[in-house]
Design a protein around this motif. Sequence first.
Motif, PDB file in Angstrom:
ATOM      1  N   PRO A  80      73.023  -2.551  62.553  1.00  0.00           N
ATOM      2  CA  PRO A  80      73.045  -2.766  61.104  1.00  0.00           C
ATOM      3  C   PRO A  80      73.120  -1.451  60.341  1.00  0.00           C
ATOM      4  CG  PRO A  80      70.811  -2.983  61.948  1.00  0.00           C
ATOM      5  CD  PRO A  80      71.698  -2.825  63.140  1.00  0.00           C
ATOM      6  N   VAL A  81      73.513  -1.548  59.082  1.00  0.00           N
ATOM      7  CA  VAL A  81      73.459  -0.376  58.207  1.00  0.00           C
ATOM      8  C   VAL A  81      71.987  -0.070  57.942  1.00  0.00           C
ATOM      9  CG1 VAL A  81      74.051   0.547  55.937  1.00  0.00           C
ATOM     10  CG2 VAL A  81      75.669  -0.925  57.145  1.00  0.00           C
ATOM     11  N   PRO A  82      71.528   1.155  58.218  1.00  0.00           N
ATOM     12  CA  PRO A  82      70.098   1.448  58.063  1.00  0.00           C
ATOM     13  C   PRO A  82      69.698   1.514  56.588  1.00  0.00           C
ATOM     14  CG  PRO A  82      71.292   3.441  58.616  1.00  0.00           C
ATOM     15  CD  PRO A  82      72.279   2.314  58.720  1.00  0.00           C
ATOM     16  N   PRO A  83      68.451   1.146  56.272  1.00  0.00           N
ATOM     17  CA  PRO A  83      67.963   1.227  54.886  1.00  0.00           C
ATOM     18  C   PRO A  83      67.593   2.660  54.524  1.00  0.00           C
ATOM     19  CG  PRO A  83      66.239   0.382  56.295  1.00  0.00           C
ATOM     20  CD  PRO A  83      67.436   0.554  57.169  1.00  0.00           C
ATOM     21  N   VAL A  84      68.585   3.501  54.272  1.00  0.00           N
ATOM     22  CA  VAL A  84      68.361   4.924  54.016  1.00  0.00           C
ATOM     23  C   VAL A  84      68.483   5.192  52.527  1.00  0.00           C
ATOM     24  CG1 VAL A  84      69.232   7.249  54.409  1.00  0.00           C
ATOM     25  CG2 VAL A  84      69.171   5.603  56.286  1.00  0.00           C
ATOM     26  N   ASP A  85      67.456   5.786  51.941  1.00  0.00           N
ATOM     27  CA  ASP A  85      67.536   6.227  50.540  1.00  0.00           C
ATOM     28  C   ASP A  85      67.986   7.671  50.461  1.00  0.00           C
ATOM     29  OD1 ASP A  85      64.608   4.302  49.859  1.00  0.00           O
ATOM     30  OD2 ASP A  85      66.695   3.795  49.419  1.00  0.00           O
ATOM     31  N   VAL A  86      67.396   8.532  51.294  1.00  0.00           N
ATOM     32  CA  VAL A  86      67.714   9.959  51.292  1.00  0.00           C
ATOM     33  C   VAL A  86      67.770  10.437  52.733  1.00  0.00           C
ATOM     34  CG1 VAL A  86      66.986  12.266  50.596  1.00  0.00           C
ATOM     35  CG2 VAL A  86      66.605  10.351  49.050  1.00  0.00           C
TER      36      VAL A  86
END
Length: 521
Positions: A394-400
């Motif tokens: 999956p697309v990772p939940p990355v903010d920064v």
Amino acid sequence: MTLRPMGERALLAEVDDLARVLELHAALAARPPAGIDDLVPAARTVLVVFDPARIAPAAVRRWVLSAAGADRDAVPPGPLVGIPVRYDGADLDETAALLGIRPVELVARHAAAEWTVAFTGFAPGFAYLVSDDWALDVPRLARPRTRVPAGAVGLAGEFAGAYPRETPGGWRLIGTTDAPLFVPDAPEPVLLTPGARVRFVPEPARISAATGGDPAGGGPDATEASSPPGFPSAAHAPEALRILAPGAFATVQDLGRPGRAALGVARSGALDRAALRVANRLVGNAESAAGVEIALGGLRAVAERDTWVAVTGALADLQIDGRAVDAYTPLLLPAGAELSIGVAHAGARFVLAVRGGVAVPESLGSRATDVLASLGPPALRAGDVLHVGEPEGPVPPVDVFPWSVPAATVEVSLAPGPRADWFVPAALRTLGAATWTVSGDADRVGIRLDGPTLARVRHDELPSEGMRPGAIQVPPHGRPVILLADGPVTGGYPVIAVVTDATLDRLAQARPGDRVRFRGA
């Protein structure tokens, strides 16, 4: 035998002559231990490439020394390969005259000899052939040709060879062959591998049909019918991005083709491997998935469907439909939306990852474009469509994602090179003390640096020997040239030091005018 370091991941085994090279390479290739990644024979050396995480350098040295002491008679002869040749080369008559013999005698000697593939290099599949039956020394052309056709059979010095594809060259051409010397997509892509025995088999010149058609039956329309299609894609892979503008130079890259240098094939792949790995992780791909490497920015693309992308590497203004977005973060590009990567403010190369990975056919196990060897898909052009495969996760939940702007001064670490003794003692100090400037001669093959001269104590010719990405060659002008991923697998300039693998990626972001400092020289 002398063992010389070639950085921290390879050593150069130097022997007395080419016959010992053949024996040593055959002995090493017979039983390589785990951790040996490549064996590259050359004129007087065998380059042994290894992974220090899997085998200790001391163990590599012991193994090479034990192979050098093995029974020479225990090495089996290589396979025998017949090469059909038409002796119709442009230099046949002149070469015979230079040697003081008639052309028919030159042809007879060439065809009667049994040749052995000593090593490969110059181009994928180009074999340097030697023979105990051949005592002639053929001078190279005083002015090399800018274009030697594929299949040309030539002579130079003690060597014979045949050109797998059209390249420049200074060998004297005596014939032509239709043998498949290098077929990238074949299970065994290189016909003439180190150690193979070769016989040149004369065949009569073919007579073209009066109509001008191909005597093999192709007909006058064969060229038009076989014209290349558009940008290649893997079968049934969905469309993701259409290129509106590719920027200065954009190519498909993955992690390359390691372990094929003995076939004359460079590692290639992304110059900034870390940027590729991060970009792929940000969109849920395997780290090795193919992306797009963009030199200096300027790429514009429109989404053919909803597509996740990530941009890493150099610094530039990024926009989706005119709205500013961030690098080093997953970006959802809706169908019909336009992604724009501006001109680089810092650094030299971007990596654009697309969820699923860019799906193009593999060549020698990789989707990477090798600009020197012409392997892989062509550079991107306006109108090309990028197809994608299946993502790994999956697309990772990355903010920064933490990253830093590429610096205008690139610092890299050095490991010992095999030919430091060719230079005055002060040369290594100069290499480490100077601040070097990246010249305009900087591309995927290598970077030439401007700065002080590295003086040599030896000025004789160095026989061709194996090279590695990161090798710092010093041509006669005395300025260092750092080989990169598409660099040649053999070379004839002395290597004073080698950039460590851990810091080599930093050079991907060095642009003309930037500065380079070496540590550990």
